[in-house]
Design a protein around this motif. Sequence first.
Motif, mmCIF file in Angstrom:
data_model
loop_
_atom_site.group_PDB
_atom_site.id
_atom_site.type_symbol
_atom_site.label_atom_id
_atom_site.label_comp_id
_atom_site.label_asym_id
_atom_site.label_seq_id
_atom_site.Cartn_x
_atom_site.Cartn_y
_atom_site.Cartn_z
ATOM 1 N N TYR A 199 41.239 17.842 46.693
ATOM 2 C CA TYR A 199 40.312 17.882 47.821
ATOM 3 C C TYR A 199 39.590 19.224 47.907
ATOM 4 N N SER A 200 40.297 20.319 47.597
ATOM 5 C CA SER A 200 39.691 21.649 47.697
ATOM 6 C C SER A 200 38.521 21.825 46.743
ATOM 7 N N PHE A 201 38.564 21.127 45.617
ATOM 8 C CA PHE A 201 37.495 21.268 44.633
ATOM 9 C C PHE A 201 36.168 20.677 45.122
ATOM 10 N N SER A 202 36.210 19.811 46.164
ATOM 11 C CA SER A 202 34.978 19.189 46.649
ATOM 12 C C SER A 202 34.080 20.197 47.364
ATOM 13 N N GLY A 203 34.674 21.295 47.850
ATOM 14 C CA GLY A 203 33.861 22.293 48.547
ATOM 15 C C GLY A 203 34.029 23.676 47.958
ATOM 16 N N ILE A 204 34.368 23.734 46.684
ATOM 17 C CA ILE A 204 34.638 25.025 46.043
ATOM 18 C C ILE A 204 33.410 25.931 46.094
ATOM 19 N N GLY A 205 33.655 27.159 46.469
ATOM 20 C CA GLY A 205 32.577 28.141 46.548
ATOM 21 C C GLY A 205 31.890 28.189 47.897
ATOM 22 N N GLU A 206 32.232 27.256 48.828
ATOM 23 C CA GLU A 206 31.604 27.200 50.141
ATOM 24 C C GLU A 206 32.579 27.719 51.195
ATOM 25 N N ARG A 207 32.247 28.861 51.818
ATOM 26 C CA ARG A 207 33.155 29.461 52.790
ATOM 27 C C ARG A 207 33.326 28.595 54.040
ATOM 28 N N ALA A 208 32.276 27.853 54.419
ATOM 29 C CA ALA A 208 32.368 27.012 55.618
ATOM 30 C C ALA A 208 33.414 25.919 55.469
ATOM 31 N N PHE A 209 33.725 25.561 54.243
ATOM 32 C CA PHE A 209 34.693 24.511 53.965
ATOM 33 C C PHE A 209 36.125 25.035 53.968
ATOM 34 N N HIS A 210 36.290 26.346 53.857
ATOM 35 C CA HIS A 210 37.614 26.973 53.748
ATOM 36 C C HIS A 210 38.380 26.399 52.551
ATOM 37 N N TRP A 211 37.658 26.207 51.453
ATOM 38 C CA TRP A 211 38.290 25.596 50.289
ATOM 39 C C TRP A 211 39.400 26.473 49.728
ATOM 40 N N GLY A 212 39.261 27.791 49.892
ATOM 41 C CA GLY A 212 40.281 28.703 49.376
ATOM 42 C C GLY A 212 41.619 28.510 50.066
ATOM 43 N N GLU A 213 41.579 28.282 51.394
ATOM 44 C CA GLU A 213 42.816 28.048 52.143
ATOM 45 C C GLU A 213 43.452 26.731 51.716
ATOM 46 N N ILE A 214 42.623 25.688 51.559
ATOM 47 C CA ILE A 214 43.140 24.379 51.141
ATOM 48 C C ILE A 214 43.742 24.465 49.744
ATOM 49 N N PHE A 215 43.052 25.189 48.846
ATOM 50 C CA PHE A 215 43.555 25.368 47.484
ATOM 51 C C PHE A 215 44.868 26.144 47.492
ATOM 52 N N PHE A 216 44.918 27.216 48.310
ATOM 53 C CA PHE A 216 46.122 28.048 48.391
ATOM 54 C C PHE A 216 47.328 27.221 48.840
ATOM 55 N N TRP A 217 47.153 26.448 49.922
ATOM 56 C CA TRP A 217 48.275 25.656 50.416
ATOM 57 C C TRP A 217 48.615 24.516 49.469
ATOM 58 N N GLY A 218 47.614 24.020 48.736
ATOM 59 C CA GLY A 218 47.903 23.013 47.717
ATOM 60 C C GLY A 218 48.838 23.555 46.646
ATOM 61 N N VAL A 219 48.551 24.797 46.205
ATOM 62 C CA VAL A 219 49.406 25.449 45.196
ATOM 63 C C VAL A 219 50.809 25.670 45.752
ATOM 64 N N ILE A 220 50.887 26.173 46.991
ATOM 65 C CA ILE A 220 52.190 26.440 47.608
ATOM 66 C C ILE A 220 52.981 25.148 47.794
ATOM 67 N N GLU A 221 52.289 24.071 48.173
ATOM 68 C CA GLU A 221 52.965 22.787 48.363
ATOM 69 C C GLU A 221 53.510 22.242 47.051
ATOM 70 N N VAL A 222 52.696 22.327 46.001
ATOM 71 C CA VAL A 222 53.169 21.875 44.682
ATOM 72 C C VAL A 222 54.363 22.715 44.239
ATOM 73 N N PHE A 223 54.274 24.022 44.437
ATOM 74 C CA PHE A 223 55.375 24.918 44.075
ATOM 75 C C PHE A 223 56.630 24.599 44.883
ATOM 76 N N SER A 224 56.453 24.357 46.198
ATOM 77 C CA SER A 224 57.597 24.043 47.062
ATOM 78 C C SER A 224 58.231 22.720 46.662
ATOM 79 N N GLY A 225 57.391 21.741 46.315
ATOM 80 C CA GLY A 225 57.926 20.463 45.848
ATOM 81 C C GLY A 225 58.745 20.632 44.591
ATOM 82 N N TRP A 226 58.237 21.438 43.662
ATOM 83 C CA TRP A 226 58.962 21.698 42.411
ATOM 84 C C TRP A 226 60.287 22.413 42.690
ATOM 85 N N ILE A 227 60.253 23.375 43.626
ATOM 86 C CA ILE A 227 61.463 24.117 43.988
ATOM 87 C C ILE A 227 62.545 23.175 44.507
#
Length: 225
Positions: A63-91
């Motif tokens: 989902y984060s890739f749909s607004g990549i590069g657009e600050r109004a979308f807060h794609w960086g926050e969505i991408f960050f939590w996506g990474v953390i969620e995947v990491f937490s699931g793996w843990i």
Amino acid sequence: MYKELTAKIRASLREQWFYHIVIGVLFLFYTAIVILGNGIFLDDVVKVLGFLFLLTGIGNLIYSFSGIGERAFHWGEIFFWGVIEVFSGWILLSNRLLIAEKNLIEEVSLAIEKVTASKVELQGYLIIFYIGTFLMFRGISHMVTKVYEKDGIEDNRTLIVIKRVLIFDGFIDSIFGVLITFSMYLAQGVFYYILFVYIFITSILTIIFGLGSKYSLKIERQKDS
């Protein structure tokens, strides 16, 4: 630029709304089995939560890739939590916390034995603390980001649905994060039941998110035509 951003988000949701519904139904099915089976598979709730984190994390990354590069979308926050969620699931699925906890208990026990004969009771605390703090921080992040989000969102039904669901989801994460963290001071069974209720509520919210996205996309297409 905002119209282009909205179009990107809508295109992404058009492809992903069904994914969220499938995830929600899947984990709702698990809760139904536990209830109808009088507690069967309740002991596996940590691994089920690991799968939930993993799948929602993958969804957020896409989902984060749909607004990549657009600050109004807060794609960086969505991408960050996506990474953390995947990491937490793996843990949680790989039992890494159990291994780390076992080593921690051995080291602390050895240190305490040199000073006193007291027993060390840390079993399960590391997993509880990790899940609890993770949910608290994720919940606060979702609420703060979405509550203060503006930039024309009030004029777009699709983004209104996303905003409201994420704010409520953030509230649920924060509340259950606190409950899970404090459950380490209660009986171990309480921790399992709190996780179970959290999975049940999150499943329903995920389904609502998917259905809401589909419905709002339908409304948006009617307005455009």
